[in-house]
Design a protein around this motif. Structure first.
Motif, PDB file in Angstrom:
ATOM      1  N   VAL A 194     102.241  47.874  76.941  1.00  0.00           N
ATOM      2  CA  VAL A 194     103.083  47.494  78.078  1.00  0.00           C
ATOM      3  C   VAL A 194     102.375  47.858  79.373  1.00  0.00           C
ATOM      4  O   VAL A 194     101.754  48.908  79.483  1.00  0.00           O
ATOM      5  CB  VAL A 194     104.461  48.192  78.021  1.00  0.00           C
ATOM      6  N   ASP A 195     102.514  46.973  80.356  1.00  0.00           N
ATOM      7  CA  ASP A 195     102.008  47.239  81.701  1.00  0.00           C
ATOM      8  C   ASP A 195     102.826  46.403  82.675  1.00  0.00           C
ATOM      9  O   ASP A 195     103.613  45.539  82.254  1.00  0.00           O
ATOM     10  CB  ASP A 195     100.521  46.896  81.806  1.00  0.00           C
ATOM     11  N   GLU A 196     102.646  46.630  83.957  1.00  0.00           N
ATOM     12  CA  GLU A 196     103.423  45.882  84.957  1.00  0.00           C
ATOM     13  C   GLU A 196     102.542  45.548  86.150  1.00  0.00           C
ATOM     14  O   GLU A 196     101.553  46.230  86.422  1.00  0.00           O
ATOM     15  CB  GLU A 196     104.669  46.663  85.400  1.00  0.00           C
ATOM     16  N   THR A 197     102.906  44.473  86.864  1.00  0.00           N
ATOM     17  CA  THR A 197     102.187  44.045  88.056  1.00  0.00           C
ATOM     18  C   THR A 197     103.182  43.444  89.035  1.00  0.00           C
ATOM     19  O   THR A 197     104.277  43.027  88.649  1.00  0.00           O
ATOM     20  CB  THR A 197     101.081  43.028  87.708  1.00  0.00           C
ATOM     21  N   THR A 198     102.796  43.364  90.294  1.00  0.00           N
ATOM     22  CA  THR A 198     103.731  42.959  91.345  1.00  0.00           C
ATOM     23  C   THR A 198     103.738  41.452  91.566  1.00  0.00           C
ATOM     24  O   THR A 198     102.770  40.751  91.247  1.00  0.00           O
ATOM     25  CB  THR A 198     103.376  43.637  92.673  1.00  0.00           C
ATOM     26  N   ILE A 199     104.828  40.963  92.153  1.00  0.00           N
ATOM     27  CA  ILE A 199     104.960  39.572  92.572  1.00  0.00           C
ATOM     28  C   ILE A 199     105.911  39.534  93.768  1.00  0.00           C
ATOM     29  O   ILE A 199     106.986  40.125  93.723  1.00  0.00           O
ATOM     30  CB  ILE A 199     105.478  38.659  91.423  1.00  0.00           C
ATOM     31  N   LYS A 200     105.501  38.890  94.847  1.00  0.00           N
ATOM     32  CA  LYS A 200     106.374  38.753  96.013  1.00  0.00           C
ATOM     33  C   LYS A 200     107.349  37.598  95.784  1.00  0.00           C
ATOM     34  O   LYS A 200     106.959  36.538  95.296  1.00  0.00           O
ATOM     35  CB  LYS A 200     105.542  38.510  97.263  1.00  0.00           C
ATOM     36  N   VAL A 201     108.592  37.831  96.168  1.00  0.00           N
ATOM     37  CA  VAL A 201     109.655  36.859  95.903  1.00  0.00           C
ATOM     38  C   VAL A 201     110.486  36.664  97.167  1.00  0.00           C
ATOM     39  O   VAL A 201     110.867  37.647  97.829  1.00  0.00           O
ATOM     40  CB  VAL A 201     110.574  37.342  94.757  1.00  0.00           C
ATOM     41  N   LEU A 202     110.762  35.418  97.511  1.00  0.00           N
ATOM     42  CA  LEU A 202     111.673  35.142  98.627  1.00  0.00           C
ATOM     43  C   LEU A 202     113.091  35.551  98.227  1.00  0.00           C
ATOM     44  O   LEU A 202     113.551  35.221  97.139  1.00  0.00           O
ATOM     45  CB  LEU A 202     111.644  33.659  98.999  1.00  0.00           C
ATOM     46  N   ASP A 203     113.755  36.251  99.112  1.00  0.00           N
ATOM     47  CA  ASP A 203     115.106  36.738  98.838  1.00  0.00           C
ATOM     48  C   ASP A 203     116.008  36.313  99.988  1.00  0.00           C
ATOM     49  O   ASP A 203     115.738  36.640 101.156  1.00  0.00           O
ATOM     50  CB  ASP A 203     115.095  38.260  98.694  1.00  0.00           C
ATOM     51  N   SER A 204     117.075  35.589  99.664  1.00  0.00           N
ATOM     52  CA  SER A 204     117.992  35.104 100.699  1.00  0.00           C
ATOM     53  C   SER A 204     118.656  36.247 101.452  1.00  0.00           C
ATOM     54  O   SER A 204     119.134  36.076 102.578  1.00  0.00           O
ATOM     55  CB  SER A 204     119.061  34.202 100.076  1.00  0.00           C
ATOM     56  N   LYS A 205     118.712  37.433 100.866  1.00  0.00           N
ATOM     57  CA  LYS A 205     119.348  38.578 101.508  1.00  0.00           C
ATOM     58  C   LYS A 205     118.428  39.275 102.500  1.00  0.00           C
ATOM     59  O   LYS A 205     118.866  40.133 103.265  1.00  0.00           O
ATOM     60  CB  LYS A 205     119.798  39.579 100.441  1.00  0.00           C
ATOM     61  N   LYS A 206     117.133  38.934 102.454  1.00  0.00           N
ATOM     62  CA  LYS A 206     116.164  39.565 103.345  1.00  0.00           C
ATOM     63  C   LYS A 206     115.528  38.485 104.223  1.00  0.00           C
ATOM     64  O   LYS A 206     114.713  37.697 103.755  1.00  0.00           O
ATOM     65  CB  LYS A 206     115.078  40.286 102.540  1.00  0.00           C
ATOM     66  N   LYS A 207     115.907  38.448 105.472  1.00  0.00           N
ATOM     67  CA  LYS A 207     115.401  37.428 106.371  1.00  0.00           C
ATOM     68  C   LYS A 207     113.998  37.783 106.846  1.00  0.00           C
ATOM     69  O   LYS A 207     113.696  38.922 107.180  1.00  0.00           O
ATOM     70  CB  LYS A 207     116.332  37.286 107.578  1.00  0.00           C
ATOM     71  N   LYS A 208     113.131  36.781 106.856  1.00  0.00           N
ATOM     72  CA  LYS A 208     111.763  36.877 107.368  1.00  0.00           C
ATOM     73  C   LYS A 208     110.903  37.897 106.619  1.00  0.00           C
ATOM     74  O   LYS A 208     109.925  38.400 107.144  1.00  0.00           O
ATOM     75  CB  LYS A 208     111.776  37.213 108.863  1.00  0.00           C
ATOM     76  N   MET A 256      96.999  39.826  82.753  1.00  0.00           N
ATOM     77  CA  MET A 256      97.693  39.795  84.037  1.00  0.00           C
ATOM     78  C   MET A 256      96.835  39.223  85.162  1.00  0.00           C
ATOM     79  O   MET A 256      97.322  39.044  86.280  1.00  0.00           O
ATOM     80  CB  MET A 256      98.168  41.202  84.401  1.00  0.00           C
ATOM     81  N   ARG A 257      95.576  38.918  84.880  1.00  0.00           N
ATOM     82  CA  ARG A 257      94.705  38.386  85.924  1.00  0.00           C
ATOM     83  C   ARG A 257      95.174  37.032  86.472  1.00  0.00           C
ATOM     84  O   ARG A 257      95.053  36.783  87.678  1.00  0.00           O
ATOM     85  CB  ARG A 257      93.275  38.290  85.406  1.00  0.00           C
ATOM     86  N   PRO A 258      95.682  36.125  85.633  1.00  0.00           N
ATOM     87  CA  PRO A 258      96.193  34.867  86.205  1.00  0.00           C
ATOM     88  C   PRO A 258      97.291  35.076  87.238  1.00  0.00           C
ATOM     89  O   PRO A 258      97.412  34.296  88.184  1.00  0.00           O
ATOM     90  CB  PRO A 258      96.722  34.113  84.974  1.00  0.00           C
ATOM     91  N   VAL A 259      98.090  36.133  87.100  1.00  0.00           N
ATOM     92  CA  VAL A 259      99.130  36.410  88.085  1.00  0.00           C
ATOM     93  C   VAL A 259      98.493  36.752  89.425  1.00  0.00           C
ATOM     94  O   VAL A 259      98.945  36.309  90.483  1.00  0.00           O
ATOM     95  CB  VAL A 259     100.036  37.567  87.607  1.00  0.00           C
ATOM     96  N   ALA A 260      97.414  37.534  89.391  1.00  0.00           N
ATOM     97  CA  ALA A 260      96.714  37.893  90.627  1.00  0.00           C
ATOM     98  C   ALA A 260      96.117  36.655  91.294  1.00  0.00           C
ATOM     99  O   ALA A 260      96.178  36.509  92.519  1.00  0.00           O
ATOM    100  CB  ALA A 260      95.625  38.915  90.334  1.00  0.00           C
ATOM    101  N   LEU A 261      95.568  35.744  90.492  1.00  0.00           N
ATOM    102  CA  LEU A 261      95.040  34.499  91.059  1.00  0.00           C
ATOM    103  C   LEU A 261      96.163  33.658  91.644  1.00  0.00           C
ATOM    104  O   LEU A 261      96.011  33.050  92.695  1.00  0.00           O
ATOM    105  CB  LEU A 261      94.301  33.712  89.969  1.00  0.00           C
ATOM    106  N   GLY A 262      97.302  33.626  90.964  1.00  0.00           N
ATOM    107  CA  GLY A 262      98.442  32.879  91.469  1.00  0.00           C
ATOM    108  C   GLY A 262      98.936  33.410  92.798  1.00  0.00           C
ATOM    109  O   GLY A 262      99.295  32.644  93.695  1.00  0.00           O
ATOM    110  N   ARG A 263      98.934  34.739  92.948  1.00  0.00           N
ATOM    111  CA  ARG A 263      99.397  35.333  94.209  1.00  0.00           C
ATOM    112  C   ARG A 263      98.560  34.864  95.386  1.00  0.00           C
ATOM    113  O   ARG A 263      99.049  34.739  96.507  1.00  0.00           O
ATOM    114  CB  ARG A 263      99.349  36.861  94.108  1.00  0.00           C
ATOM    115  N   LYS A 264      97.262  34.624  95.158  1.00  0.00           N
ATOM    116  CA  LYS A 264      96.382  34.202  96.238  1.00  0.00           C
ATOM    117  C   LYS A 264      96.597  32.738  96.613  1.00  0.00           C
ATOM    118  O   LYS A 264      96.235  32.311  97.713  1.00  0.00           O
ATOM    119  CB  LYS A 264      94.919  34.410  95.836  1.00  0.00           C
ATOM    120  N   ASN A 265      97.166  31.960  95.700  1.00  0.00           N
ATOM    121  CA  ASN A 265      97.334  30.531  95.946  1.00  0.00           C
ATOM    122  C   ASN A 265      98.730  30.182  96.455  1.00  0.00           C
ATOM    123  O   ASN A 265      98.864  29.559  97.504  1.00  0.00           O
ATOM    124  CB  ASN A 265      97.032  29.745  94.665  1.00  0.00           C
ATOM    125  N   TYR A 266      99.760  30.578  95.718  1.00  0.00           N
ATOM    126  CA  TYR A 266     101.106  30.214  96.178  1.00  0.00           C
ATOM    127  C   TYR A 266     101.831  31.381  96.831  1.00  0.00           C
ATOM    128  O   TYR A 266     102.985  31.241  97.244  1.00  0.00           O
ATOM    129  CB  TYR A 266     101.946  29.635  95.034  1.00  0.00           C
TER     130      TYR A 266
END
Length: 512
Positions: free
Chosen positions: A247-261, A437-447
């Motif tokens: 098991v391991d974990e990695t971060t992902i930024k997510v748009l949240d309607s409760k947090k503006k900007k 988990m490397r594809p997630v890191a590549l995805g973060r740089k693109n989208y």
């Protein structure tokens, strides 16, 4: 730093030197405190300089001046040198053979043959042979229209019967939609494997003058992923019942309607079973103690993690054997080299020799039972010597220094780091899951971010399947089309047959 007054309290020093030396004692202790702070800051500075200007790798070559406490005798070294000379001579003889040439191109690719004849008048000549030269080329993918023409039949005479007969359309993944399974598989593969955002894919449709709206493309992706939830739910239940999980974990930024900007920092928790090579990504909004509970609350068996404290509550369960990762312990010592090169270097030598044991097992194809036996004969003595060295040297370093923290990290997790000796099927580290988990890191740089918490979980689902495709060396687009073609008429009790490993078996069976 060997200050004889360092280990005495202020009261003891005053009693020893007298009241008139109080000012001297205070200044001496202040200097000791400053020295410690300077040493700590110098270690941090060296670490940050390495992060900024150093190579991003952890390769370590054993320094010549360092050796383990149980190095071979002179006679053993002579025998090893003789064996090395024989090996070098063998390699030289082997290297002298002519190069076999380039690898042949694969047979499954279509071949376009172009016949070339010499210029001029060939009427008085006869063909005596031919030379064949092959080149690899690429023809850009193309869109096609698949047109179903269904003929309708009716009775010639009314008295013979009534009604109209017409062939049924094949099952469609999106009801009344124009997108076929091959197109849907291509869109998802481009987005989650090649990290091509949907707005860039829209530009490709425009170049081909195909009128597809952005909302339509979003709808295709959403409905395709909804269809995969059946297979993903099966994977979640299957994963929680495994007997060995990394098991391991990695971060992902997510748009949240409760947090503006601003975006919310979520986490992908990744579960890997090295035995059957299944992978499962799970999105959680946080990194707290309850985040992995969806899987680990019901888990029984071997649990391998890094040193993150959240895993400890699950590792302490009576029916769980907790393993830690030697790659993480190694990283601590590697970062401590700037603080104490000799001690950190010797610790890295110990760990390097542990990995040499693993390399021997891998290169000789040892099974689980043989692997366990070889580890007990070779890795166990190394661990005993390393443990003794750690306890002897930890008392000689500052606990808050980089080398002190590296030693403490390893010593506090010594039992978990040694538990991989319990069974030959267990791995020495979590490196396999970090690679997934490397594809997630590549995805973060693109989208950059996921559009919502729901979108992040859908991405976790497709990352799970594509990670398994990578491990099985299966074309993800071909696998996804296969799933879309069959998932509608697959019994729920057999839904696991659609996983990439089983798809690969079916391909091999067809080829044989």
């Amino acid at each position: 730093m060997n200050n004889p007054l360092e280990h005495l309290s202020k009261a003891e020093l005053i009693a020893l030197l007298g009241d008139r030396d109080q000012e001297l004692v205070s200044k001496d202790q202040e200097l000791v405190s400053r020295d410690r702070k300077i040493e700590k800051l110098e270690g941090l500075l060296a670490k940050f300089q390495k992060m900024l200007f150093g190579q991003k790798r952890e390769r370590f070559e054993s320094p010549g001046q360092l050796s383990l406490p149980f190095e071979p005798t002179a006679e053993q070294e002579a025998q090893q040198s003789e064996a090395l000379v024989e090996k070098v001579e063998y390699i030289r003889q082997k290297a002298s053979k002519p190069h076999p040439g380039r690898a042949p191109l694969p047979d499954h690719l279509p071949v376009e043959e172009i016949e070339l004849h010499p210029d001029g008048d060939l009427r008085g000549m006869t063909c005596i042979g031919k030379e064949i030269t092959e080149e690899l080329d690429y023809v850009p993918g193309k869109y096609i229209i698949r047109r179903y023409i269904r003929f309708k039949y009716a009775f010639k005479k009314q008295e013979d019967g009534s009604g109209v007969a017409i062939a049924a359309l094949p099952l469609r993944l999106i009801d009344k939609g124009i997108a076929e399974t091959g197109l849907l598989a291509s869109i998802l593969t481009d987005k989650y494997v090649d990290h091509l955002p949907l707005h860039r894919q829209l530009q490709r449709f425009k170049r081909e003058k195909i009128p597809i709206a952005a909302s339509t493309l979003d709808g295709w992706v959403s409905k395709s992923l909804d269809m995969l939830e059946i297979l993903y739910d099966w994977l979640v239940r299957d994963t929680s019942g495994k007997g060995y999980l990394q098991v391991d974990e990695t971060t992902i930024k997510v748009l949240d309607s409760k947090k503006k900007k601003q975006t919310h920092l979520g986490y992908y928790w990744v579960y890997h079973n090295p035995m059957d090579r299944t992978v499962m990504f799970d999105y959680q909004q946080g990194r707290g103690k309850t985040a992995p509970g969806k899987i680990l609350d019901r888990f029984r068996g071997y649990l391998q993690t890094d040193g993150y404290a959240v895993y400890e509550q699950y590792g302490r369960k009576a029916d769980v054997a907790h393993l830690c990762c030697w790659a993480h312990a190694r990283r601590e010592f590697f970062e401590a080299k700037a603080n104490d090169e000799n001690r950190a270097g010797l610790a890295l030598v110990f760990i390097q020799k542990l990995y040499a044991v693993e390399a021997h097992c891998r290169e000789n194809g040892l099974d689980a039972a043989q692997r366990k036996e070889y580890r007990l004969d070779n890795a166990f003595p190394l661990l005993e010597a390393f443990s003794k060295w750690l306890w002897e040297n930890y008392a000689r370093v500052l606990p808050k220094s980089a080398i002190g923290k590296a030693m403490a990290y390893t010593m506090n997790r010594w039992e978990q780091l040694s538990n991989y000796l319990m069974d030959g099927m267990l791995e020495i580290d979590n490196n396999a899951i970090e690679n997934m988990m490397r594809p997630v890191a590549l995805g973060r740089k693109n989208y950059l971010f996921a559009g919502s918490h729901e979108a992040a979980q859908r991405a976790a689902m497709i990352y799970s399947f594509f990670a398994m495709c990578k491990k099985e060396e299966v074309n993800p687009q071909d696998w996804l089309k296969h799933v879309f073609d069959h998932i509608m008429d697959t019994n729920l009790t057999e839904i696991g047959n659609l996983l990439p490993a089983n798809y690969k078996k079916s391909l091999l069976k067809e080829q044989s």
